[in-house]
Write an enzyme that holds these catalytic residues in place. Structure first.
Site, short mmCIF file in Angstrom:
data_model
loop_
_atom_site.label_atom_id
_atom_site.label_comp_id
_atom_site.label_asym_id
_atom_site.label_seq_id
_atom_site.Cartn_x
_atom_site.Cartn_y
_atom_site.Cartn_z
N HIS A 177 -8.16 -3.20 -6.45
CA HIS A 177 -8.19 -3.33 -4.99
C HIS A 177 -9.37 -2.52 -4.44
CE1 HIS A 177 -7.06 -3.00 -0.79
NE2 HIS A 177 -6.31 -4.06 -0.98
N GLU A 234 -10.93 -10.50 -1.32
CA GLU A 234 -10.65 -9.74 -0.10
C GLU A 234 -11.94 -9.11 0.42
OE1 GLU A 234 -6.28 -8.32 -0.05
OE2 GLU A 234 -7.39 -6.91 -1.29
N LYS A 246 0.85 -1.21 0.00
CA LYS A 246 0.00 0.00 0.00
C LYS A 246 0.89 1.25 0.00
CE LYS A 246 -3.64 -2.77 1.93
NZ LYS A 246 -4.87 -2.88 2.71
N GLY A 289 -7.51 -4.79 7.10
CA GLY A 289 -6.95 -3.86 8.07
C GLY A 289 -7.74 -3.77 9.37
P1 13P Z 1 -4.47 -6.35 5.60
O1 13P Z 1 -3.69 -7.63 5.47
O2 13P Z 1 -3.69 -5.25 6.22
O3 13P Z 1 -5.82 -6.59 6.22
O4 13P Z 1 -4.76 -5.84 4.09
C1 13P Z 1 -5.27 -6.73 3.16
C2 13P Z 1 -5.18 -6.12 1.82
O5 13P Z 1 -5.88 -5.17 1.51
C3 13P Z 1 -4.20 -6.68 0.87
O6 13P Z 1 -4.41 -6.18 -0.41
#
Ligand code: 13P
Length: 248
Positions: free
Chosen positions: A95, A164, A12, A170
Site C-alpha cells: 500500500h 491507487e 487502515k 483520502g
Molecule cells: P480512501 O478510500 O479513504 O481514499 O482510501 C483508499 C485506500 O487507500 C484504500 O487502500
C-alpha cells in the site's frame, strides 16, 4: 472472460476489536450474498474478532501487511503463516502508505507476495503514482516499475492488483473513469507480458482512491476495473454496502 468483481474494505488503523465485531455485524445485516466477492481488512488486533463475527459468511478476511519471513527476530512484525492460522484469506501488500511512511520498496513487496502465496494467502498488490509523478507524465513509468519489481511470471497469475493513485487517497479527489481505465488497461497489458494470457484474463485489477457510494458504479462499469479497494467509506456499513451494490 468475465471476471468476478472484488471489493475489499481497507480499514487502515481504525477500529478496535469490539468495534470491528460491531462493524462486521452491521455489514452482514446489509449484504445479501451476491455475485460480488467482498473482503474486509481490519488491523491485526481486530482480525480474530472479525473472523469470529464472519463465521458462516462468504465475506473474506484480509490483513493489511505481513513480513516476508515465516518467523524470526523481527520485533513488531507479523508473518504470513501467522495470518493464515488466524483464518485470513489474503493480505494487502505494498500500500502507498506502507511505501511512503514505512519505506517499503518494490523488492520488499515482491518478497512479501511470495511469502503470502507460500502461506496460502491471496495478495492484493497495490501500486500508484503521486501527484508530482502524474504531473511529470511518469504515471506508467512508476506503476510499471512497481509491478515489475513485485511480480514474476508465476506470481503475476495469482494476485489481485489495486491501482491507487496516491493523490486520490483520502483526498476526495477521485480519478476520472477515463484516467483510471487508461492505467487499468496498461496494467492488463503488463499482466499479459509477465504472466501470459491466463494472467491478463483472470487477474482482477481494483481501483482505489476516494471510492464512495456515488462514484463506485461508474468506475466499476469500466471494462478493466474489476473491483475496488475502499478506505474511508468501508468504515461505514451503509456506504460500503452501497458501493458493493454499485459493483453488481
Ligand atoms: P480512501 O478510500 O479513504 O481514499 O482510501 C483508499 C485506500 O487507500 C484504500 O487502500
Amino acid at each position: 472472460m468475465a471476471r468476478r468483481k472484488f471489493v475489499c474494505g481497507n480499514w487502515k488503523m481504525f477500529k478496535t476489536a469490539s468495534e470491528a465485531d460491531q462493524l462486521v455485524r452491521d455489514l452482514r445485516s446489509r449484504l445479501s450474498s451476491g455475485q460480488v466477492q467482498v473482503a474486509v481488512a481490519p488491523p491485526f488486533t481486530a482480525l480474530a474478532a472479525a473472523r469470529a463475527a464472519l463465521t458462516g459468511s462468504p465475506i473474506q478476511l484480509f490483513a493489511q501487511n505481513c513480513h516476508w519471513e515465516k518467523q524470526g527476530a523481527f520485533t513488531g512484525e507479523i508473518s504470513a503463516p501467522m495470518l493464515k492460522e488466524l483464518g485470513c484469506d489474503g493480505v494487502i501488500l505494498g500500500h502507498s502508505e506502507r511505501r511512503q511512511l514505512f519505506f517499503e520498496t518494490d523488492e520488499m513487496v515482491g518478497r512479501k507476495v511470495r511469502a503470502a502465496l507460500e502461506a496460502g494467502l491471496h495478495p492484493i498488490v497495490c501500486c500508484g503514482e503521486t501527484l508530482q509523478e502524474r504531473e511529470g507524465n511518469k504515471t506508467w513509468e512508476v506503476v510499471s516499475r512497481q509491478l515489475r519489481g513485485a511480480l514474476d511470471a508465476s506470481t503475476a497469475q495469482q494476485v489481485t492488483i489495486a491501482y491507487e493513485p496516491v493523490w486520490a487517497i483520502g483526498t476526495g479527489k477521485v480519478a476520472t473513469t477515463a484516467q483510471a481505465q487508461e492505467v487499468h488497461a496498461q496494467i492488463r497489458g503488463l499482466l499479459r507480458e509477465l504472466g501470459g494470457a491466463a494472467a491478463a484474463d483472470s487477474v482482477r485489477v481494483q481501483y482505489g482512491g476516494s471510492v464512495k457510494p456515488d462514484n463506485a458504479a461508474e468506475l466499476l462499469a469500466q471494462p478493466d476495473i474489476d473491483g475496488a479497494l475502499v478506505g474511508g467509506a468501508s468504515l461505514k456499513a451503509d456506504d460500503f454496502a452501497r458501493i458493493i451494490a454499485g459493483a453488481r
